[in-house]
Design a protein around this motif. Structure first.
Motif, PDB file in Angstrom:
ATOM      1  N   SER A 136      -3.725   0.859  -2.769  1.00 31.40           N
ATOM      2  CA  SER A 136      -3.338  -0.552  -2.749  1.00 31.40           C
ATOM      3  C   SER A 136      -2.826  -0.958  -4.127  1.00 31.40           C
ATOM      4  CB  SER A 136      -4.549  -1.424  -2.395  1.00 31.40           C
ATOM      5  OG  SER A 136      -4.250  -2.777  -2.726  1.00 31.40           O
TER       6      SER A 136
ATOM      7  N   GLU B  96      -4.429  -9.890  -1.804  1.00 33.56           N
ATOM      8  CA  GLU B  96      -5.245  -9.356  -0.704  1.00 33.56           C
ATOM      9  C   GLU B  96      -5.933 -10.486   0.065  1.00 33.56           C
ATOM     10  OE1 GLU B  96      -7.918  -6.151  -1.720  1.00 33.56           O
ATOM     11  OE2 GLU B  96      -8.191  -5.658   0.394  1.00 33.56           O
TER      12      GLU B  96
ATOM     13  N   VAL C  24       0.876  -1.178   0.000  1.00 28.01           N
ATOM     14  CA  VAL C  24       0.000   0.000   0.000  1.00 28.01           C
ATOM     15  C   VAL C  24       0.910   1.224   0.000  1.00 28.01           C
ATOM     16  CG1 VAL C  24      -1.712   1.325   1.298  1.00 28.01           C
ATOM     17  CG2 VAL C  24      -1.898  -1.167   1.185  1.00 28.01           C
TER      18      VAL C  24
END
Ligand SMILES: CC(C)(COP(=O)(O)OP(=O)(O)OC[C@H]1O[C@@H](n2cnc3c(N)ncnc32)[C@H](O)[C@@H]1OP(=O)(O)O)[C@@H](O)C(=O)NCCC(=O)NCCS
Length: 290
Positions: A77, A186, A60
């Protein structure tokens, strides 16, 4: 264009997270209060925790707009193929003077430079400033969202279990099949520092929701609206309180299933995108990035 070519934008340093949290808390609270909606960050403590979390995740990237002091921040992100921007906030004393635009331009440029042509974000529909700013930078509204709070599910015998790191490739494949989007990194991050719950029917995994350690569902998808609601309601039962999530309203039957499951609509939002967007065919939950 690299970040150093955008004047007075640089990174947030790890010793600035208290100040970043203050800016997030105060700016989001002011606009929410003005429109009579609950604030994005319930307390300054919560906003500072979010700032520490965002600064701490390696993939990030942060952006800090500086004048005489820190004027505003945003985060992006780059965990997976699609870049996700948010939150963006400018100190109340510095708003309306171009800091938000410079932050967004820096983030969009960096996404392009680093090979992420698809950039997405979500915004509150009542926020006419952010809607206009993002539209002027090329973001299209691609999904209207209902931000809903779903109460704990009463049933206790559902085939839902917490996933672990051994599930990650199967979960990545499931999420991609249901939404058309690759989100492997993620999903792995959620498994490492949060929770992923999976729904299994006859031994086949047919849905998942990923959460960090709060009362929100971050993202998820399932074969049917009912399965997704089971997963969200189960998460609420684990937390012992309502959980909040972003529901794409165009998906047939999903909003109906949510309100039938006693969810309350809190506010409306928009998923906005630069680059190609194809609506997922499966019912899904949209995260604070996309
Ligand atoms: C949204 C936010 C980040 C914008 O930052 P900012 O520094 O105030 O914004 P900027 O001055 O860079 O740009 C705002 C632009 O929107 C335009 N704008 C504002 N209201 C508008 C409206 N109702 N219609 C059309 N354009 C509008 C302004 O004219 C300006 O465009 P310009 O650069 O062409 O003059 C800031 O207001 C903020 O922190 N708000 C609280 C937190 C928040 O809402 N974050 C976004 C969540 S989605």
């Amino acid at each position: 264009m690299s970040i150093d070519k955008v004047s007075s934008i640089d990174r947030v340093s790890s010793d600035e997270t208290d100040e970043v949290g203050r800016i997030l808390f105060e700016s989001f609270k002011e606009i929410a209060d003005r429109h009579g909606f609950p604030p994005e960050f319930p307390t300054i403590h919560n906003a500072r925790g979010a700032a520490r979390w965002l600064v701490g995740v390696e993939q990030v990237v942060s952006f800090a707009a500086r004048g005489r002091s820190l004027e505003g921040v945003t985060f992006m992100s780059l965990l997976d193929d699609i870049a996700g921007i948010g939150p963006v906030a400018v100190d109340l004393a510095a708003q309306g003077r171009g800091a938000g635009r410079r932050l967004m331009q820096a983030a969009i440029s960096e996404a392009r430079d680093r090979g992420h042509p698809q950039v997405r974000l979500i915004q509150d529909a009542f926020n006419v400033t952010s809607l206009s700013l993002y539209a002027s930078l090329g973001f299209q509204v691609v999904e209207p969202l209902a931000i809903v709070q779903t109460p704990p599910l009463q049933a206790t015998d559902l085939p839902i279990r917490p996933a672990d790191l051994d599930d990650r490739s199967a979960l990545g494949a499931l999420y991609e099949r249901l939404t058309g989007v690759r989100r492997d990194a993620e999903i792995t991050l959620s498994l490492q520092i949060g929770t992923v719950e999976v729904f299994e029917r006859s031994g086949v995994t047919c849905g998942m929701v990923a959460c960090y350690d709060d009362n929100r569902v971050n993202f998820g998808a399932a074969e049917t609206a009912e399965d997704l609601l089971y997963l969200v309601g189960h998460r609420a039962a684990l937390k012992g309180e309502v959980v909040q999530w972003a529901l794409p309203m165009r998906h047939p039957g999903l909003l109906e299933a949510a309100v039938t499951a006693r969810s309350r609509v809190v506010k409306m939002g928009n998923l906005m995108a630069i680059g190609e967007y194809e609506a997922p065919t499966a019912p899904h939950a949209v995260s604070f990035w996309y």
